[in-house]
Every structure is written in structure tokens, then in C-alpha cells.
Write an enzyme that holds these catalytic residues in place. Sequence first.
Site, PDB file in Angstrom:
ATOM      1  N   ASP A  22      10.171   0.530 -10.821  1.00  0.00           N
ATOM      2  CA  ASP A  22       9.297   0.965  -9.805  1.00  0.00           C
ATOM      3  C   ASP A  22       7.811   1.506 -10.514  1.00  0.00           C
ATOM      4  O   ASP A  22       7.965   1.665 -11.687  1.00  0.00           O
ATOM      5  CB  ASP A  22      10.006   2.232  -9.250  1.00  0.00           C
ATOM      6  CG  ASP A  22       9.444   2.618  -7.772  1.00  0.00           C
ATOM      7  OD1 ASP A  22       9.093   1.844  -7.164  1.00  0.00           O
ATOM      8  OD2 ASP A  22       9.076   3.850  -7.741  1.00  0.00           O
ATOM      9  N   GLU A  23       6.763   1.630  -9.656  1.00  0.00           N
ATOM     10  CA  GLU A  23       5.524   1.884 -10.028  1.00  0.00           C
ATOM     11  C   GLU A  23       5.280   1.112 -11.277  1.00  0.00           C
ATOM     12  O   GLU A  23       4.492   1.664 -12.112  1.00  0.00           O
ATOM     13  CB  GLU A  23       5.625   3.395 -10.552  1.00  0.00           C
ATOM     14  CG  GLU A  23       6.120   4.369  -9.354  1.00  0.00           C
ATOM     15  CD  GLU A  23       4.930   4.434  -8.067  1.00  0.00           C
ATOM     16  OE1 GLU A  23       3.965   3.990  -8.122  1.00  0.00           O
ATOM     17  OE2 GLU A  23       5.349   5.116  -7.170  1.00  0.00           O
TER      18      GLU A  23
ATOM     19  N   CYS B  44      -2.215   0.625   9.149  1.00  0.00           N
ATOM     20  CA  CYS B  44      -3.407   1.686   9.186  1.00  0.00           C
ATOM     21  C   CYS B  44      -3.231   2.394  10.469  1.00  0.00           C
ATOM     22  O   CYS B  44      -2.296   1.930  11.352  1.00  0.00           O
ATOM     23  CB  CYS B  44      -4.726   1.061   9.117  1.00  0.00           C
ATOM     24  SG  CYS B  44      -5.963   2.027   9.315  1.00  0.00           S
TER      25      CYS B  44
ATOM     26  N   GLN C  60       2.571  -0.651 -11.491  1.00  0.00           N
ATOM     27  CA  GLN C  60       1.345  -0.882 -11.939  1.00  0.00           C
ATOM     28  C   GLN C  60       0.982  -0.254 -13.023  1.00  0.00           C
ATOM     29  O   GLN C  60      -0.125  -0.300 -13.580  1.00  0.00           O
ATOM     30  CB  GLN C  60       0.546  -0.531 -10.565  1.00  0.00           C
ATOM     31  CG  GLN C  60       0.672   1.065 -10.274  1.00  0.00           C
ATOM     32  CD  GLN C  60       1.711   1.382  -9.418  1.00  0.00           C
ATOM     33  OE1 GLN C  60       2.667   0.787  -8.902  1.00  0.00           O
ATOM     34  NE2 GLN C  60       1.697   2.778  -8.942  1.00  0.00           N
TER      35      GLN C  60
ATOM     36  N   CYS D 174      -5.081   2.792  12.774  1.00  0.00           N
ATOM     37  CA  CYS D 174      -5.527   1.857  13.917  1.00  0.00           C
ATOM     38  C   CYS D 174      -4.771   0.828  14.282  1.00  0.00           C
ATOM     39  O   CYS D 174      -4.968   0.177  15.408  1.00  0.00           O
ATOM     40  CB  CYS D 174      -7.127   1.130  13.467  1.00  0.00           C
ATOM     41  SG  CYS D 174      -6.772  -0.343  12.156  1.00  0.00           S
TER      42      CYS D 174
ATOM     43  N   ALA E 292       0.854  -1.226   0.035  1.00  0.00           N
ATOM     44  CA  ALA E 292      -0.107  -0.041  -0.107  1.00  0.00           C
ATOM     45  C   ALA E 292       0.918   0.953  -0.002  1.00  0.00           C
ATOM     46  O   ALA E 292       2.238   1.009   0.210  1.00  0.00           O
ATOM     47  CB  ALA E 292      -0.799  -0.039   1.299  1.00  0.00           C
ATOM     48  N   MET E 293       0.224   2.435  -0.084  1.00  0.00           N
ATOM     49  CA  MET E 293       0.861   3.772  -0.158  1.00  0.00           C
ATOM     50  C   MET E 293       1.740   3.672   1.204  1.00  0.00           C
ATOM     51  O   MET E 293       1.000   3.512   2.208  1.00  0.00           O
ATOM     52  CB  MET E 293      -0.100   4.679  -0.439  1.00  0.00           C
ATOM     53  CG  MET E 293      -0.843   4.833  -1.454  1.00  0.00           C
ATOM     54  SD  MET E 293       0.069   5.193  -2.969  1.00  0.00           S
ATOM     55  CE  MET E 293       0.286   7.107  -2.580  1.00  0.00           C
TER      56      MET E 293
END
Length: 204
Positions: A86-87, A144, A89, A146, A10-11
Site C-alpha cells: 500500500d502507498e 469529482c 508511490q 461535479c 486519486a485520493m
Amino acid sequence: MAKLYFKYGAMGSSKTAQALITKYNYEENEMKVWLIKPSADTRDGEDILRSRIGLVSKVEIIPPEADIYRLFSGKDPKKYHVVIVDECQFLTPEQIDQLRAIVDDFNIPVMCFGLRTDFRCHLFPGSLRLMEVADSILEIKTICDCGAKATVNARIDGEGHIVTDGAQVLLGGNDCYIAMCHKCWVRGIRERKIIRLHGQGGVS
């Protein structure tokens, strides 16, 4: 036997930092690296790859119409020991197949770093093809706010709300994206919660 690797996260999971550290490790052992990224990623300049922790390197840009296999074939492939992307996606499925062919035909490892899914939890076309043809798939984990594992690249608008519509590609970093677990993402959408991006606190 060389392999095609897909390392996703994830980011904020330090994908670019890991790509640059991998490049450094190869070069420290006097091995030649071909470092590339898609032309869709121009946040740090067209020929610059920069991580959030300050690592930076020159990089070759790959436009969507480019044949990566042909580009590599014209570089005297025997001089290279690894291809780092890289990147990934943002590459087309056809370009992923070209990377696959580099591994198979030249016996050179190709290491792809990038996102698996977009802000709606839909696979990017390049990532989908990597999931189908990569020899090794590894998740680079982050958390996250949380404390749970983050899997969603939540896009946040100017008012702090989670965005669920729009173009798949919108370049940005901590100014408009935050990594979240799926539970917090769904809750944020349902409750129209104001999300504070990193550097501005957590979820309100």
C-alpha cells in the site's frame, strides 16, 4: 506466470480498502500474504494499515534504505503466495525494481496500490517506475464533486484554496486533500475558489 500489478487512483478511491480486501481474500483461501507499506506513511501508526471504511491490519514497514528483495528472501519465500504493497508511490525506484525481481525470481505476484501523481499532477518517483515496469496497470476510479472522473489529488490550505507549491509529500487525508477532475482543479486555481473538503460540502 506471476505479474507485477500497479493499481492506482486519486485520493478517496478506496485503494487501501481494496488492498486489505485482497489480503483477506488470499487468507480466506489459506494463502500467506506479505503486507507492506513505506515508512513515509505513518498516519495510522507505524505498523497499522487502516482504510477510510474501517478495515485495519498489521503491516510491515519498509524504510527508504531497505532492500525489499533481501527482506523477502530472508522470509522463506516458498511460504508466501502474494506480496501486497500500500502507498507504493512512496517507495524508491530502486525498491520498485526489487519488487519486480521478486515477481521474476520467485514467480509470486506483487500487487501495488497507491497514487499515480501528487498535488501538482507530477508523477511520484515510485509510481513512475511502476508505470515503466508493471505488467498490469489498472485505474481505481473515483469522482469529482461535479460528477466527472477525478484524476487530481488537490491539496487544500487552511483557507480553502488549492495549493500549487510545497513539498511533494505532505501526509493527510480528507483534512487537506480532495480528489478533483482536472477542469475543476484548474478553474479552482484560476478563480481562487474556496474548496470545501469532504464533510464540509462541495466547491463554493
